[in-house]
Write a protein that holds these residues in place. Structure first.
Motif, PDB file in Angstrom:
ATOM      1  N   UNK A 127     -17.181  76.909  25.808  1.00 34.24           N
ATOM      2  CA  UNK A 127     -15.879  77.012  26.474  1.00 34.24           C
ATOM      3  C   UNK A 127     -14.744  76.591  25.540  1.00 34.24           C
ATOM      4  N   UNK A 128     -15.097  76.160  24.348  1.00 33.80           N
ATOM      5  CA  UNK A 128     -14.128  75.667  23.369  1.00 33.80           C
ATOM      6  C   UNK A 128     -13.771  76.782  22.392  1.00 33.80           C
ATOM      7  N   UNK A 129     -12.544  77.281  22.406  1.00 35.74           N
ATOM      8  CA  UNK A 129     -12.178  78.391  21.512  1.00 35.74           C
ATOM      9  C   UNK A 129     -12.198  78.022  20.029  1.00 35.74           C
ATOM     10  N   UNK A 130     -12.272  76.735  19.720  1.00 38.31           N
ATOM     11  CA  UNK A 130     -12.294  76.305  18.322  1.00 38.31           C
ATOM     12  C   UNK A 130     -13.694  76.398  17.715  1.00 38.31           C
ATOM     13  N   UNK A 131     -14.715  76.552  18.546  1.00 41.25           N
ATOM     14  CA  UNK A 131     -16.092  76.661  18.050  1.00 41.25           C
ATOM     15  C   UNK A 131     -16.431  78.147  17.889  1.00 41.25           C
ATOM     16  N   UNK A 132     -16.534  78.569  16.636  1.00 43.53           N
ATOM     17  CA  UNK A 132     -16.756  79.981  16.362  1.00 43.53           C
ATOM     18  C   UNK A 132     -18.005  80.245  15.514  1.00 43.53           C
ATOM     19  N   UNK A 183     -23.070  72.922  30.411  1.00 45.65           N
ATOM     20  CA  UNK A 183     -21.888  73.604  29.881  1.00 45.65           C
ATOM     21  C   UNK A 183     -20.724  73.543  30.866  1.00 45.65           C
ATOM     22  N   UNK A 184     -21.024  73.791  32.105  1.00 45.44           N
ATOM     23  CA  UNK A 184     -19.977  73.836  33.137  1.00 45.44           C
ATOM     24  C   UNK A 184     -19.340  72.468  33.362  1.00 45.44           C
ATOM     25  N   UNK A 185     -20.157  71.393  33.269  1.00 45.69           N
ATOM     26  CA  UNK A 185     -19.652  70.045  33.536  1.00 45.69           C
ATOM     27  C   UNK A 185     -19.122  69.344  32.295  1.00 45.69           C
ATOM     28  N   UNK A 186     -19.226  69.989  31.139  1.00 52.37           N
ATOM     29  CA  UNK A 186     -18.718  69.381  29.919  1.00 52.37           C
ATOM     30  C   UNK A 186     -19.676  68.422  29.247  1.00 52.37           C
ATOM     31  N   UNK A 187     -20.922  68.352  29.735  1.00 48.58           N
ATOM     32  CA  UNK A 187     -21.914  67.476  29.109  1.00 48.58           C
ATOM     33  C   UNK A 187     -22.399  68.052  27.779  1.00 48.58           C
ATOM     34  N   UNK A 188     -22.213  69.338  27.571  1.00 52.80           N
ATOM     35  CA  UNK A 188     -22.565  69.994  26.309  1.00 52.80           C
ATOM     36  C   UNK A 188     -21.365  70.793  25.816  1.00 52.80           C
ATOM     37  N   UNK A 189     -21.186  70.796  24.500  1.00 49.59           N
ATOM     38  CA  UNK A 189     -20.079  71.558  23.901  1.00 49.59           C
ATOM     39  C   UNK A 189     -20.411  73.038  23.755  1.00 49.59           C
ATOM     40  N   UNK A 215     -15.206  78.889  35.080  1.00 51.50           N
ATOM     41  CA  UNK A 215     -14.540  77.722  34.510  1.00 51.50           C
ATOM     42  C   UNK A 215     -13.435  78.108  33.543  1.00 51.50           C
ATOM     43  N   UNK A 216     -13.471  79.327  33.066  1.00 48.44           N
ATOM     44  CA  UNK A 216     -12.488  79.779  32.086  1.00 48.44           C
ATOM     45  C   UNK A 216     -13.127  80.715  31.083  1.00 48.44           C
ATOM     46  N   UNK A 217     -12.377  81.153  30.074  1.00 48.31           N
ATOM     47  CA  UNK A 217     -12.925  82.069  29.073  1.00 48.31           C
ATOM     48  C   UNK A 217     -14.121  81.464  28.351  1.00 48.31           C
ATOM     49  N   UNK A 218     -15.163  82.280  28.157  1.00 50.43           N
ATOM     50  CA  UNK A 218     -16.364  81.863  27.438  1.00 50.43           C
ATOM     51  C   UNK A 218     -16.359  82.553  26.075  1.00 50.43           C
ATOM     52  N   UNK A 219     -16.623  81.782  25.037  1.00 49.52           N
ATOM     53  CA  UNK A 219     -16.575  82.302  23.666  1.00 49.52           C
ATOM     54  C   UNK A 219     -17.983  82.365  23.068  1.00 49.52           C
ATOM     55  N   UNK A 220     -18.200  83.380  22.258  1.00 47.99           N
ATOM     56  CA  UNK A 220     -19.529  83.659  21.720  1.00 47.99           C
ATOM     57  C   UNK A 220     -19.583  83.254  20.254  1.00 47.99           C
ATOM     58  N   UNK A 221     -20.524  82.366  19.949  1.00 42.88           N
ATOM     59  CA  UNK A 221     -20.632  81.789  18.616  1.00 42.88           C
ATOM     60  C   UNK A 221     -21.286  82.781  17.653  1.00 42.88           C
ATOM     61  N   UNK A 222     -20.763  82.843  16.443  1.00 39.07           N
ATOM     62  CA  UNK A 222     -21.290  83.720  15.396  1.00 39.07           C
ATOM     63  C   UNK A 222     -21.102  85.199  15.721  1.00 39.07           C
ATOM     64  N   UNK A 223     -19.999  85.534  16.357  1.00 42.93           N
ATOM     65  CA  UNK A 223     -19.700  86.950  16.578  1.00 42.93           C
ATOM     66  C   UNK A 223     -19.573  87.669  15.235  1.00 42.93           C
TER      67      UNK A 223
END
Length: 358
Positions: A127-132, A183-189, A215-223
């Motif tokens: 959920x963190x747009x900074x993690x790509x 993921x939804x509760x913020x216990x995992x990044x 919860x909001x936009x979901x971002x996909x790592x290693x696109x």
């Protein structure tokens, strides 16, 4: 008078029976000669529904083979059920997967593939747009599936090792719902979330990702890093955890926007395949008959009526595997299935053939 008529009627029937003019066997269908049992996973599994569909078709369309379906505690338990009983090894078709089929084999019980059903697909999301990228996960908490011996979770773990960040991250292991909750509760990044993938290229969020997207936009790592991540999966399959059976890259490629507007590039998703398999003790002629009915049903598009993933059970998918070459595919198919495919001129395919199309 009535007694005389009744007596004459009985004599007449007995005469017809004596001369074969009336046959009691016409009152019931002849008994089938052989029986097969599908050990099909949990009753709420897609594999259970699809096995019921195939069993129904076998019972309707085979003149000599009869099929039934039984539930097991899961995919692995289907193999263990037949493994510990010599009689079941001769007449059970099991639900199995890669890497399980290669790694659960014993000298007494080795299974070979009959036909493909579907995939257990997950994508690495946040959920963190900074993690790509992998590097952005350094120092983060990551939710992954249960850490079961020789499971595909170890492929994720080894990819973190290859990325040079394994020692810096904190891993949380749990079931599919546990990963979603973390993921939804913020216990995992970041974490592996179940998505829907229907062969050959129909990818969609599915219920777990859809819940997370509330919860909001979901971002996909290693696109976009397709070749790199497939290579990492290939290397991960060679680790000591899978010693004795090198695991092929369990990768499919989802086209841009498959999971929503935040997925702007193609992305590699982890897709352990689930399929029907049978022990080498099951006679070739039985597996030939099962394969014939299965393939003809796929040609008619009949599996979709039993479960949504059945829509992807096309003739092409039935013979598609994750082993990288046709030669390796053939080594892993049951001889009875190969006999049918060879007679029809049907070529076994590798998923790797689809990568370049995305």
């Amino acid at each position: 008078m009535k007694k005389r008529l009744s007596l004459r009627f009985c004599v007449l029937v007995m005469t017809f029976l004596a001369f074969g003019l009336v046959s009691t066997s016409s009152m019931a269908a002849p008994a089938k000669k052989e029986k097969i049992t599908f050990a099909a996973g949990r009753p709420d599994d897609a594999w259970f529904a699809l096995s019921h569909g195939l069993a129904k078709m076998i019972n309707e369309r085979s003149e000599w083979l009869e099929a039934e379906v039984i539930a097991t505690a899961g995919i692995g338990d289907a193999t263990r059920l037949a493994q510990r009983d010599p009689e079941k090894r001769k007449n059970h078709i099991v639900i199995t997967m890669t890497p399980g089929m290669e790694l659960w084999a014993t000298p007494e019980y080795t299974t070979k593939k009959v036909g493909s059903m579907g995939m257990l697909s997950t994508a690495l999301v946040t959920l963190n747009p900074e993690i790509k990228t992998w590097a952005d996960l350094k120092g983060k908490t990551i939710a992954l599936p249960r850490k079961v011996k020789q499971s595909y979770t170890h492929i994720y773990i080894d990819m973190l090792r290859q990325a040079g960040i394994l020692d810096s991250v904190q891993l949380q292991h749990g079931g599919t719902s546990a990963c979603l909750t973390a993921l939804r509760d913020g216990a995992a990044d970041a974490g592996a979330i179940m998505i829907s993938f229907i062969f050959p290229d129909s990818a969609s969020p599915g219920p777990f990702l859809e819940q997370l997207q509330t919860r909001g936009p979901v971002y996909f790592i290693e696109q976009g890093n397709i070749e790199k991540n497939i290579a990492m999966m290939t290397e991960a399959g060679k680790q000591k955890e899978f010693e004795g059976a090198t695991v092929p890259p369990l990768a499919m490629v989802a086209a841009p926007s498959s999971f929503g507007p935040t997925q702007t590039q193609p992305v590699v998703i982890m897709t352990p395949p689930v399929f029907w398999a049978a022990g080498t003790q099951v006679p070739d002629e039985i597996i030939y008959e099962v394969t014939r009915i299965m393939y003809e049903a796929a040609e008619k598009g009949e599996f979709g009526q039993y479960h949504v993933i059945g829509k992807g059970m096309t003739p092409e998918f039935i013979v598609t595997s994750f082993w990288p070459t046709e030669e390796e595919c053939r080594k892993n198919y049951h001889p009875g299935a190969l006999k049918y495919f060879d007679e029809r001129g049907i070529r076994l395919r590798s998923v790797s053939e689809t990568y370049a199309k995305k």
